[in-house]
Structure formats: structure tokens, C-alpha cells
Design an enzyme around this catalytic site. Structure first.
Site, PDB file in Angstrom:
ATOM      1  N   GLY A  25      88.778  89.104  70.998  1.00 15.30           N
ATOM      2  CA  GLY A  25      87.787  89.172  69.925  1.00 15.30           C
ATOM      3  C   GLY A  25      87.083  90.515  69.944  1.00 15.30           C
ATOM      4  N   GLY A  26      85.894  90.536  70.525  1.00 19.61           N
ATOM      5  CA  GLY A  26      85.044  91.738  70.508  1.00 19.61           C
ATOM      6  C   GLY A  26      85.751  93.036  70.868  1.00 19.61           C
ATOM      7  CG  ASN A  32      90.115  86.338  65.888  1.00 19.99           C
ATOM      8  OD1 ASN A  32      89.919  86.672  64.708  1.00 19.99           O
ATOM      9  ND2 ASN A  32      89.640  85.207  66.395  1.00 19.99           N
ATOM     10  CD1 TRP A  33      90.567  92.936  64.895  1.00 24.44           C
ATOM     11  CD2 TRP A  33      90.767  93.782  62.829  1.00 24.44           C
ATOM     12  NE1 TRP A  33      91.413  94.019  64.960  1.00 24.44           N
ATOM     13  CE2 TRP A  33      91.559  94.557  63.703  1.00 24.44           C
ATOM     14  CE3 TRP A  33      90.743  94.138  61.473  1.00 24.44           C
ATOM     15  CZ2 TRP A  33      92.312  95.655  63.269  1.00 24.44           C
ATOM     16  CZ3 TRP A  33      91.489  95.219  61.038  1.00 24.44           C
ATOM     17  CH2 TRP A  33      92.260  95.976  61.933  1.00 24.44           C
ATOM     18  CE  LYS A  34      86.271  85.920  67.718  1.00 24.92           C
ATOM     19  NZ  LYS A  34      85.419  85.292  68.730  1.00 24.92           N
ATOM     20  N   GLY A  80      82.753  85.433  73.425  1.00 24.64           N
ATOM     21  CA  GLY A  80      81.631  86.250  72.973  1.00 24.64           C
ATOM     22  C   GLY A  80      80.428  86.199  73.895  1.00 24.64           C
ATOM     23  CD  GLU A 103      84.505  82.375  66.843  1.00 27.53           C
ATOM     24  OE1 GLU A 103      85.104  82.979  65.935  1.00 27.53           O
ATOM     25  OE2 GLU A 103      84.298  82.873  67.973  1.00 27.53           O
ATOM     26  CB  SER A 160      84.510  87.489  77.763  1.00 30.46           C
ATOM     27  OG  SER A 160      83.468  86.941  76.969  1.00 30.46           O
ATOM     28  CG  HIS A 204      89.126  80.842  66.800  1.00 34.88           C
ATOM     29  ND1 HIS A 204      87.775  80.756  67.028  1.00 34.88           N
ATOM     30  CD2 HIS A 204      89.584  81.858  67.567  1.00 34.88           C
ATOM     31  CE1 HIS A 204      87.433  81.699  67.902  1.00 34.88           C
ATOM     32  NE2 HIS A 204      88.495  82.388  68.236  1.00 34.88           N
ATOM     33  CD  GLU A 246      90.471  82.213  71.712  1.00 31.51           C
ATOM     34  OE1 GLU A 246      90.442  83.423  71.938  1.00 31.51           O
ATOM     35  OE2 GLU A 246      90.093  81.702  70.657  1.00 31.51           O
TER      36      GLU A 246
HETATM   37  P1  13P Z   1      85.763  87.483  72.584  1.00 33.72           P
HETATM   38  O1  13P Z   1      86.889  88.330  73.118  1.00 33.72           O
HETATM   39  O2  13P Z   1      84.811  88.260  71.713  1.00 33.72           O
HETATM   40  O3  13P Z   1      85.100  86.670  73.628  1.00 33.72           O
HETATM   41  O4  13P Z   1      86.450  86.429  71.554  1.00 33.72           O
HETATM   42  C1  13P Z   1      87.537  85.701  71.971  1.00 33.72           C
HETATM   43  C2  13P Z   1      88.112  85.009  70.785  1.00 33.72           C
HETATM   44  O5  13P Z   1      87.536  84.089  70.240  1.00 33.72           O
HETATM   45  C3  13P Z   1      89.402  85.503  70.265  1.00 33.72           C
HETATM   46  O6  13P Z   1      89.927  84.635  69.303  1.00 33.72           O
END
Ligand code: 13P
Length: 252
Positions: free
Chosen positions: A234-235, A9-11, A173, A97, A213, A95, A167
Site C-alpha cells: 500500500g503506502g 495497491n495505490w488505493k 497502514g 478495506e 506495512s 480487500h 493482509e
Molecule cells: P500498507 O502497505 O499501507 O500497510 O497497505 C497494505 C495494503 O492494504 C495493500 O493492499
């Protein structure tokens, strides 16, 4: 045995140029190996660029969100039918967020899930508790509520195109991942709930991804748990080498 999936997920990151490069690097690293399913969710404007980069490879394209209607006067929204039209296989929905920063309710999330399924997409439904909820030992009721509400009105047949992603908000993050045991416990619990709602056979096939993470150094411990069928990254999905190392950790 359920196939493992690792989804990036590149956000709201990358540019047209870096999205193209990152997708190309992932495609190259994956090669023809489809033992672990791999998906990429770039930002909306870069979907066609990434679609082009993954064409002919086992890497699948997904969106980060969609709207709950086919078409209409919904300025700024994106229809799941449009996503299917440009080659997306799946979309994320719910998600954290979007739940916590954009104020999405369980009701809108459920409508998005059903619209995406109607459009023929696979859906990755995300659920997760906040730190306050976990500290109050309320995670179980919160997760069950999000699970039930998100899947309300979904048939056992349509559930075959649903993937769950757990999640925990406190792990996203933050560098603090849930331990493999904590994630396993939640997944097991939600799978039991799925069996109650949809029957044991369907529940047994439902993939559960963990997100929060996930890094190359903790991926193996997480992905080898019996009820963890992959990761939502994510990251670490923004660096091809890290993402590919996580994919490798999912190998049988
Ligand atoms: P991180 O891997 O950056 O913690 O993000 C997880 C995430 O929200 C994937 O959708």
C-alpha cells in the site's frame, strides 16, 4: 519454485498526473527485468493512463476491485469484463478495506471472484483477521472461513489464475507488520487448506502474497520465507524508489 510478485495497491491516492509519473518511474526502474513479477493497481479512472505507461514493459496492470456481473443496471459498478477489455491482467477482490469499511460479505466477494475468473482475469483474493480476532486467537478459523468462502465454486483449473493475499487488518497502514514468522505460519496453513480443497499439486503452485506495512527495510525478511511469494504494497507503493526497493528484495 514459485515466481515472486510485488503488487502496488495505490488505493484512493494519486492524480492523473502523479499516476502517470509514478507508473513511468516504476516502468523505468523495472526495465526489462521480469524475474520478479510487478503489478500496479491504480484507481479506476487512471487505469487507461497507467495502461499506456506500462505498455511494452513487463509491468502488469490490475484493478482494485470489480463487480460480480458482466453488465446491467448497476450504477457506479465496474464489470470485470470491462477491466479485461481495457488491458487489466488481474483484479484485487475482498480487500479488507472493502470488507470492513464498505461492508462487503464473503458471499459478494465469492461472486466477484467467480465473475472475474469468468472474465478471464487473474484474481488476487485478500484475506485477513482483525486485531480483536487475533487477540482472541481466532485468526485461524477466521482465515479458513474467508479462504473457503472466497473460493467456493472455483475449480482447480480456474485456481491457476488465483493469487492469495494475506493482509492482517492490524498491520495495514499502521506501520506494524506481521513478523516474517507470523506471516509464514499463516501462509503455510492456508496452503495446506488449499491442498485439501484442490489437491497438493495445485496448492503447491498457488502464490501467497503478504500485505501490511511492507517497507524496503522489512521486505527481505518477509519475501525470503518459503511460503511468502511476494507482497501487496500500500503506502510504500506510492513512492517509486521504495516500491522498486521492495521489488529488488524479491529477486532470487
Ligand atoms: P500498507 O502497505 O499501507 O500497510 O497497505 C497494505 C495494503 O492494504 C495493500 O493492499
Amino acid at each position: 519454485v514459485r515466481k515472486k510478485w510485488v503488487i502496488g495497491n495505490w488505493k484512493m491516492f494519486t492524480t492523473a498526473a502523479t499516476a502517470k509519473q509514478l507508473a513511468a518511474d516504476v516502468v523505468k526502474g523495472v526495465g526489462g527485468d521480469d524475474r520478479v513479477g510487478v503489478g500496479l493497481c491504480p484507481p479506476f479512472p487512471y487505469l487507461p493512463i497507467v495502461a499506456e505507461a506500462v505498455r511494452g514493459s513487463p509491468v502488469e496492470l490490475g484493478a482494485q476491485d470489480c463487480y460480480c456481473e458482466k453488465e446491467g443496471a448497476f450504477t457506479g459498478e465496474v464489470s470485470p469484463w470491462m477491466l479485461a477489455d481495457i488491458g487489466c491482467l488481474f483484479t484485487l477482490v475482498g480487500h479488507s478495506e472493502r470488507r470492513h469499511k464498505l461492508g462487503e460479505s464473503d458471499d459478494i466477494i465469492n461472486r466477484k471472484v467467480r465473475a472475474a475468473l469468468d472474465a478471464g482475469l487473474y484474481v488476487v483474493l485478500c484475506v485477513g483477521e482483525t486485531l480483536t480476532q487475533r487477540e482472541a486467537k481466532r485468526q485461524e478459523s477466521v482465515l479458513l472461513f474467508q479462504f473457503d468462502a472466497g473460493l467456493s465454486g472455483v475449480t482447480a483449473e480456474a485456481l491457476k489464475r488465483v493469487v492469495l493475499a494475506y493482509e492482517p487488518v492490524w498491520a495495514i497502514g499502521t506501520g506494524k507488520n506481521a513478523t516474517a514468522e507470523q506471516a509464514q505460519e499463516v501462509h503455510h496453513h492456508l496452503r495446506r487448506r488449499a491442498a485439501v480443497l484442490f489437491g497438493a499439486e495445485v496448492a503447491e503452485k498457488l502464490p501467497f502474497l503478504y500485505g501490511g506495512s511492507v517497507k524496503p527495510d522489512n521486505a527481505h525478511a518477509l519475501l525470503t520465507q518459503p511460503d511468502i511469494d511476494g507482497g501487496l504494497i500500500g503506502g510504500a507503493s506510492l513512492k517509486a524508489a521504495d516500491f522498486l526497493a521492495i521489488v529488488k528484495a524479491g529477486l532470487p
